[in-house]
Structures are given as C-alpha cells and as structure tokens.
Scaffold this motif. Sequence first.
Motif, mmCIF file in Angstrom:
data_model
loop_
_atom_site.group_PDB
_atom_site.id
_atom_site.type_symbol
_atom_site.label_atom_id
_atom_site.label_comp_id
_atom_site.label_asym_id
_atom_site.label_seq_id
_atom_site.Cartn_x
_atom_site.Cartn_y
_atom_site.Cartn_z
ATOM 1 N N TYR A 373 0.849 -1.198 0.000
ATOM 2 C CA TYR A 373 0.000 0.000 0.000
ATOM 3 C C TYR A 373 0.886 1.250 0.000
ATOM 4 N N GLN A 374 2.065 1.135 0.581
ATOM 5 C CA GLN A 374 3.020 2.251 0.510
ATOM 6 C C GLN A 374 3.822 2.257 -0.790
ATOM 7 N N LEU A 441 9.624 5.761 -1.230
ATOM 8 C CA LEU A 441 9.174 5.765 0.165
ATOM 9 C C LEU A 441 9.171 7.172 0.747
ATOM 10 N N MET A 442 9.953 8.053 0.172
ATOM 11 C CA MET A 442 9.964 9.433 0.649
ATOM 12 C C MET A 442 8.785 10.224 0.096
ATOM 13 N N LEU B 29 5.633 13.920 4.929
ATOM 14 C CA LEU B 29 5.442 13.410 3.572
ATOM 15 C C LEU B 29 5.990 11.992 3.478
ATOM 16 N N THR B 30 7.134 11.749 4.059
ATOM 17 C CA THR B 30 7.801 10.463 3.874
ATOM 18 C C THR B 30 7.052 9.321 4.570
ATOM 19 N N ALA B 31 7.112 8.175 3.928
ATOM 20 C CA ALA B 31 6.530 6.971 4.541
ATOM 21 C C ALA B 31 7.492 6.367 5.556
ATOM 22 N N TRP B 175 -3.339 8.871 -1.328
ATOM 23 C CA TRP B 175 -2.133 8.452 -0.598
ATOM 24 C C TRP B 175 -1.618 9.567 0.286
ATOM 25 N N PRO B 177 1.350 9.399 2.617
ATOM 26 C CA PRO B 177 2.390 8.444 3.015
ATOM 27 C C PRO B 177 2.680 8.387 4.511
ATOM 28 N N SER B 180 -0.852 6.759 6.067
ATOM 29 C CA SER B 180 -1.424 5.491 5.621
ATOM 30 C C SER B 180 -0.974 5.158 4.213
ATOM 31 N N GLY B 181 -1.049 3.884 3.896
ATOM 32 C CA GLY B 181 -0.828 3.463 2.524
ATOM 33 C C GLY B 181 -1.979 3.929 1.654
#
Lengths: 618, 360, 207
Positions: A373-374, A441-442, B29-31, B175, B177, B180-181
Amino acid sequence: MGMTSAQKSGFGATLWDWLTTVDHKKIGILYLAAGAFFFLLGGLEAVIIRIQLISPENDFISAGLYNEMITMHGTTMIFFAATPLLFGLMNYIMPLQIGARDVAFPFLNSLGFWLFLFGGIMLNISWFTGGAPDAGWTNYAPLSIQSPGHGVDYYVMGLQLSGAGTLMSGINFIVTIVLMRAPGMTYMRMPLFTWTTFVTSILVLFAFPALTVGLFLMMFDRMFGSAFFDAALGGNAVIWQHLFWIFGHPEVYILILPAFGVFSEILPTFAKKRLFGYTAMVFATFLIAFLGFMVWAHHMFTVGLGAVANSIFAVATMAIAVPTGIKIFNWLFTLWGGSIKINSAMLWSLAFIPSFTIGGMTGVMLASSVADYQYHDTYFVVGHFHYVIVGGVVFALLAAMHYWWPKMFGRYLHEGMGQLAFWTFFIGFHLTFFIQHFLGLMGMPRRYWVFLENQGLDTGNWISTLGAFFMTFGVIVFVINMIYTTIKGKKAPGDAWGTGRTLEWATASPPIHFNFKQMPLVRGLDPLWIEKMEGNEKMTPAEPVDEIHMPNGSILPLIMTIGFFIASLGFIYQAGNSYWLIAVYLGMAIGLICMLIRSLKDDHGYHIPKEEVEREDD
Amino acid sequence: MRGWMGKTKVFFVFALLALFLAGCGIENLTALEPKGYGAEKAMDLIILTTLIMIGVFIVVMAIYVITLVRFRRKKGQEDHVPKQVEGNHKLEVIWTVIPIILVLVIAVPTVLATFDLADDSRADELINVNVKGNQYWWHFEYQGEEIQTSQDLYIPTGERVYLHMLSSDVIHSFWVPSISGKMDVNAENVNTMYIEAYEEGVYWGKCAELCGPSHSLMDFKVIAVSPDEYDAWVNDMQNIDTEAEPENAVAQEGQELFEANNCMNCHATDAAASGIEGGPQNNGPFGPNLSNFGDRSNVAGILEHNKENLVDWLMDPESIKPGNKMTDQYPELNQDEAESIAEYLLQLQPSEITPESAGD
Amino acid sequence: MSHDHSIDPNNMPKDPAKATMEGKHKFLGLWIFLGGETVLFACLFGTYLALKDSAAGGPTTQELYGLGLVFLMTMLLLTSSLTSVYAIYHMKNNDFKKMQLWMGITALLGIAFLACEIYEFAHYIHDYGFTFRSSAFGSAFYALVGFHGGHVVFGLSWIIVLMIRNAKRGLDLYNAPKYNTFALYWHFIDVVWVFIFTVVYLMGMVS
C-alpha cells in the motif's frame, strides 16, 4: 532447384533475400536488429524522462509530452525491445541447440517477425500524427478511453499486430522443440536456454490471448462505441486491469526466463563446469512459470479487491521467491569449484547475480500487501522492476550478445570496449535505480511529470539522472563496439570460446545455411563437451550425408502484414471518417488474399542435392 | 580481481553517501517516518522484510565473493578441467526449505495486517467521509455533518476516520504516506479505507494513479487537529453565515465579480451545499468547495497560499495545472478583477481552526 | 515444382494426416494454438460473467433469451462435429469421395448454425433494441457470442476452400493434414459453443 537466392549477389537480390527469408538464423538477426533499434529509441525516451526530472518543477518538456514519453518508453522497451531481442536469440540459437535445421513453421516465423516489426512502426507513427499514447504502458481505462486524439488507438493496433506475431512465434518454438530435436536429444538433455525458450513459449501461448482480448475490448470501446469500460453504461474499468495483468505478469517471466537460460549457458561455459542442479533448474523454471499465472492481482493490491483476495495473491507471490532462490544458488554453485574466466560476457553474467538478487528481494517486499500500500505506484516500484528487467533481462541480452556474437557473425566483439561499456553501464544502472527505492518511500509517486520543491526529493532525483548518463555512455560504447567488430573484429572458429558445451558450438561460425551437414548424435547433456572430453573433435553424425529438404522463401508474410497494417490504420481513422473504411476493406482483402494464395498454392520446399551438401565443410 | 572489487567498493561508498545526503525525506510526507496507523503497520512489514532480505543478500554475496576469489582461473591453469558436479541433494533441500520458512515468516504478519486494515466493523460509530477524486482536485463530504470541503481534509488525532472513495472521471489513488498506505479511487465502485493520525500536523497527500497531464500536481492535505479543535471546526463549518457581506470594499466587488462570472456554477461557498451523489455519473460538484478557502493550506493544492499565486491561478490556470477543467469555463479576467476575486476568496475564513492549529 | 517422393497417391499409409513431418507439425501446432484460443475464450467468458447483469436499463438475460432457437443451434453444431468425425474416418480409409461428402454436410450444418445466429442477433436488435452499444451487458454478449461466430465463419471458409481446391486432385499426403487440422479446429468451436450454451443461455435464463 538448389540454392537459389544465396548465390545471387547485388543489393537488390540481397534485399529480396532478407525480405523473403524463412531461415531462422536470418529472422533471428532481423529480430535482433529491429529490437536494437527500438531499444535505442526507448533509451532515448528514458533519457528525456530523466532530464525532465533532474531538478524540481523542471519544464524541459510539457506535461502532456511527458506522459507520452513515459508511455512510449515502457511500451517500446517491453514489447518492441526486450521481447524481440529475446525472440531473436531464441530464433537463432534454439534450433542450433537441439540440432534442427530450421523451426517447425518457417513461413509463420517470418510472418511473426513482420507483424512484430510493423506493430512497432505503427506505434511510433503516432509521434507524427498528432501525439503518442499517453495513458501509461499499462493503458488503464478509463484514462485510456478518455484520452483525446488517436495515440491510444495506435497503441491498441500496434500491440495487437505485434501480439499476434509473438503468439505465432511461441507456438512455433513449442512445436519445434517437441518434434525436431536431434537423435538422442531427450528432454532432460536439452540445454537450459532451450528449456527456458520452451517454457517461455508456453507462457506466451497462455498469456498473450488475455492481452488480445483486452485490446479488442479497448478497440471496441474507443472505435465502435461499446461499453466494456464505461461506468455510465454498467461497464467496469477494472476488467481491463485484470486482463492486462493476466497477460502482464506472465510477460515479466516471458522476459526473465530466457534471461535465466542465457546465464545458465554462459556460466558453465566460462567456469568449465556443468550446470549445478540441472534437474532442479528445469523444475524451478516450470514452477516459476506456473506460479506466474497465479499472481497477477499483486499489481492490483490497492484496487480494492478485498482482504481475502489480497492475502491469497500476496502469499502466492511470495512463493515465487522459492524457485527463484533455487536458481540463484544453483548458479553460485555452478561457479563454485570451477575455473572461472572473466570476460565481457561473464562480467554481465556475474553482475546479474547481485543486481537481480536485489530485484528479487524488493519483489518479496512488494508481495507483502500492506507494505505494498506504501510502495504501489511509487518510485519504489520503478526501482524494483528496473532492477529485475535491466539487471536481469538487459544484462542477459548484453551477455548473450558477447557470448553468441561470434557464433552469429563469425567475429568476436572487442573485449576492451566490452568491459568499458560494462563498467559504465553497471555503475550507471545502480546509480539510477537504487536511489529510486528511497525516493518512492519518501513520497514520490511514479509517472510524476514534476516533483515539487522542498519535498526532499532533489538530491535523489539528481543522482538518478546522473546514473542515466552513465548508462547512456555505456550503450554508446556498445554500439561503437558492434560497428567496429563488423568491420575489423577478430575472426572466430566454430567453438568460439573453446569451452562450448552445447550443439551450437559444433557448427561453423556463422553456421551454414542448413545448420548441420549431418544430424548430430546426442549422447548426453552438454553433447559437445562429452565428445571433447572423449577426445573427439566433432559430433558423431546420426545420419549419412544425403540431400536436405529446406523450405522456400516467401514474400507473402511481408505483404500480408502490410495488408493488416493498412487495415489497422483504417480502423483507427474510420471512427471519425467513414471513407477510411476503404482502408479497412482493402487491407483485410490484401491479408486474406495472401492467406488464400498460401492455402491454394502448394509449397513443398526444395532439396539441396547430396553433392552440394558434401561440398560444405561444417 | 582487484579491479572488480575495488570498483564495487567505490560504488557502495558512493551509494551510501547519496543516501545519507538524501536522508529519509521530509517530515509529514515520507513513509519512512510513520505518524499514523496504516503507515506504521506498513513500516513494520517494510522493516521485517528488509531485514530478512538483507540477511539473504549477505549469504548470497558471501558465497559469491568467496567463489570469485577462490575459483577464478589463474595463470597456468588454462587446461585444468574442474570436476563436473551434477548437484547436491542436501544443499538443494537446504536452499529450498529455508526460503519456504522465511516466506512463511513474512506471510503470516502480512495476512494479519491485510485483514486488520480492511476492518470496517466499527465504521458506523466513527467519522465517515465521502471522498471524491476529480481531475485534479479532491472533494470531502462529512457524512451526517452536512459539511463539504475540498483539498484540505480535517480529521481529529487518535481516531479512525473512514473514507468512502469514488471518482468522478478516471482512476485516482488516495495516498498520505506519513499516515497510511494508498487506495485507488475508482469510477464504478466505492472503495473504503480508514486513516488514523497519531499526532497533529499537516500531512501531504498525493494522487498515486496516473490520471492525466496534471497527475503530479493533484496534491491535497490531511490536517490532523486535536479532537476538541476538530469539534470546534465542525461547529464553525456548520454555522457559516452565507448572507454575510465581506467587510472591505475590494472583497465586496470580488464577490460581485464571483457571481457575475458564474463561478458558482461549479464552486459553492457554502459548506452545506448538496452532496456527492453515489453512482458512476459525474453529477458534481464540478469545482472545489470554497467555503473555507481563506484557510486553505495551498492554492490549487500546490502553490503557496497567498494572493499573488491565487491571482495567477485565476488568470491562467492552464499554466499551473495543464489539462484542468477550470480553464476556459469563465470569461477572461483582467488583473484588477482577479485581485478582487482573490480578495473575496481569501477572506472566506469561517473557522478559527486552520492549518496553523495543526502546528504547521 | 520439384518432384517430391514423399507424396504418392497410389501408396497411401493408414493415417495420411500424420504420415509426414509437416503433418505432425501441423497437428501439434493446432493443438497448441487451441490452448491459446482457450485462454482467449476464457477471458471473454470472464468479461461476460462480470458484465452480464449490467444491463443499464436495457433488456436483461431473462427477457432476451429463448431456449428453442438456441437448442436448435446447439444440435446443429453438435451434429456437424459428428459428421466431421465421419469425414476423418473416411480419410483414414483413403475414401476421398465419402470424406468430401461428409465434410460438405459438416459445412452445410455450420452454415445453418450461422444463419440461426444471424437471425437471433437481428431479432435482439429489432425487437428489443439490444445492441453492441446499448449496455455493458450488450457489449459483452455480442463480443463473446460474436467471437465464436467469427470462428465459425473462419472455419467454414477454411473447409470450403479446402474442398474446392482438392475436389479434382483427391487426397494426398500434402492435403490430408489440412483436413485433419480443420476437423480438430471444428471440434474446438463446438466445445466452446457448449460452454456458451450453458454459461450464457442456460444460466442466463435461470438467474
């Protein structure tokens, strides 16, 4: 009758010979040449994409053109570069490896090539007729349905043409391998490249029809007003995604399995050691192919299929890691204990192992649906599939070029330039794509025309673009190497590397028109190696020298293809102007008349007389 | 051999340096710095799989390096023929069974998390928001609250907020990030997901499915405020005085121009305007709801929130978001007119609760 | 054309279709091709099943389908499969005339089937206004059944051309494989129809 065309000379005759050829070797070279052209074209598009992304909010190209660029880059690379380059290798090498004089259906082989080529031309004409397709190489509805202009129509018809060609080649290879192996060449004595050709062809057979149907539905919706993907009339755009990925996921294996085959040939040759765990390799290939059909929805984790479907497809996807891992370890243990010679072909093969392992690792990471999902539709995915397709398929193609070039053209590629191209491309490749995992990922989704300032994405994108320039340099060096070799390259003997193990090395470089003067008798896996170890200089023949039956060349495949090409153009434009229906009827008539001629006119091929066969040294 | 190793080493040093420079991206912003439930679940799996995969990679590379060092053909060995090994059952079983175990270790938490994030059993008791994706903006309608807003989604921290998402045109993907996904926003069916932010903040949202030329400009924000602030915001939004006249003359002129140019055909200035209808047809709203435009975090989702940018947008939206649906839908504006309208829009500030409240 | 001693009409083997390399290639090639065709129809079936209830206000499956005509069509096609088996039986016995006769009957049955199908489509269009464009269900229905119909047309053209081309010269090792592959193809079309009959018509009338 005898050999007609080969003895004539002059440009016209040579051109005619290539246009009408049904010789698997010549068709293989045609595939390679056309594939290389499209590869350079796709590469150019890639460089333009990377220049656009060199800095934030860049305006090197417009948003619309950018979307055309990414669509054409993906479509060109997958359908018109990687696939035909591999098909060229299969066409050239596989019949030699099983000791056959041609493929089962030489006429179809030629037709398959021309359909592919005109499909590629069709797609690229769109640049000049008002805009290329711009809905991504996955061409998701409804964006693709709503896309203005005719770009997406060209995508549909171009892929339909080339897809038909690919399907024909797949069937051809299967029948060839099942029915045309030399005496003694049992299934479990076939070289791995032949095995992967076989399994790939099975994948083509079962995967491409899904694309065919998807393209038909897309064509009907765009050109004939049907409602498959039109939500207002009850249609469902997710059907396109399913059909596309039922095709699209196996397509990934259609590309990577022959690459595995290439490495399974090169590593034993230059380690002077038989492939470790041959049987396991064969079964792993089948297992990957089988699982490859069970996992398409992992491209659709975020579509909203529900937790049950996502879980099933996640676990099935992870399972593919097992046979792939088996292969990696088998290659490592093929090298273990060997006598490893490192040259350009081997550099590409050795570089493949860590590069592809990274691609496989991120593949397992992507399989974890919640993590996906990411990752999904971000640069993480872009990084992942370039690690697989460049680190796997492109490395394999370049390795194969160095390895089989002397067989195909009788000359060695220049080693120094080979290594220079390798190192620049290899470094550039990791620079370009490794950082992309982090960019994703960022917070950088894929297919982004611009990324904004102050989002922490500048450095990563800059590095990625820098890497692309390194790769470009490597490719240019390789092109120069090909030209140089053609003019001045060192001549190669039949067993060009001295340590060849399989039957193609038992023929001349390049092989004579009919490949083998006498069918070789195969006494085990790696037949040439067996003979060499027993002190024999060449294969034991399985038949006396006799006249040889060969198929006639034909211009019909080319004319037939041109007919379908004209009809495709007619289909694209008839929606706006019914006069174009004339092109549809005319093109179809040309195609059908060619089929009728083919059907009505007997074609028994010709025989090369015994005396002429005897004159050839093999 | 030295050349090969040396170059690889240089490359890795360079790659590490690059990573260091780039860091983990920017906050919110970053996951890689999860600040919400879904992002945290994903991060757990990302870390688990990365660690296992690095382990595998180390094993592969160790064998690889040792092999290349030990078995490279040396001078004088050209004629040496190594032993032709067929295979090794024990080894083959090992490298089949160990990966199966590793896959299971990844599979179990993946399946658990997948079902966890799909859980909508308690949705009725919680906040539910209808989300509509449009080329290239986002619309939010709070179920049962009669509040609509666009581009900025306000949520309370520490609570699950259910999103019921539908597209009016092509597929988009929602999205955020750091929280959540993502999940796709389709035209033919409503997709439901939930988000939960742990701390206050303005979180960047992105569209993650190619949706046309301005796909990369379809940003939005999730503004997580404390539950009390959220309640206050809801209250403010429900009590917008639509009859109120702007205070200064320029803004009053702006309001007149806004009406004269038929901006209301697409844009509501009332948060209670009629809602998103279900179903596939695009039945509006056709433009973002502007009821709290003065408090927006950005102009057009991407530009800094100031009058200058708004005037630029009003005068030529095409140059900012190519392919947007606002271009050519209204008479051309001159600089003065655009400034007046901007003045009017920027004073639409019904609530004390703004992106600043979220500590931005 | 050079003399080709693999073809000798006076000395035909028991199964002329598979006596030559080319014959074997063709037969296996067609089998494999049918594997691909199976996927093609599977995808069309999948699409149909996904969209069959999306009538968008137009006629539904229950309102449209009538069992009588479809049953007749099924019988026609099944019988034609049987007659093609007879034809191949006679080919194996080198009885060219009987083979042509039974192939002819096969073709006639195929034409009758096609006529019924055209009548059926015309009926839907004129009496119900149910077309390719009227709804997603309409698109999916005509795509699936129409693709099958297209296969019937292709098969018919194939056998008619074969019969005319070889009417005077009789059976030999060169054309026997062509008849044989046609028969295989025809069986496949028949099997697909059985699925259409079940999945489209029977299930459409029940649900």
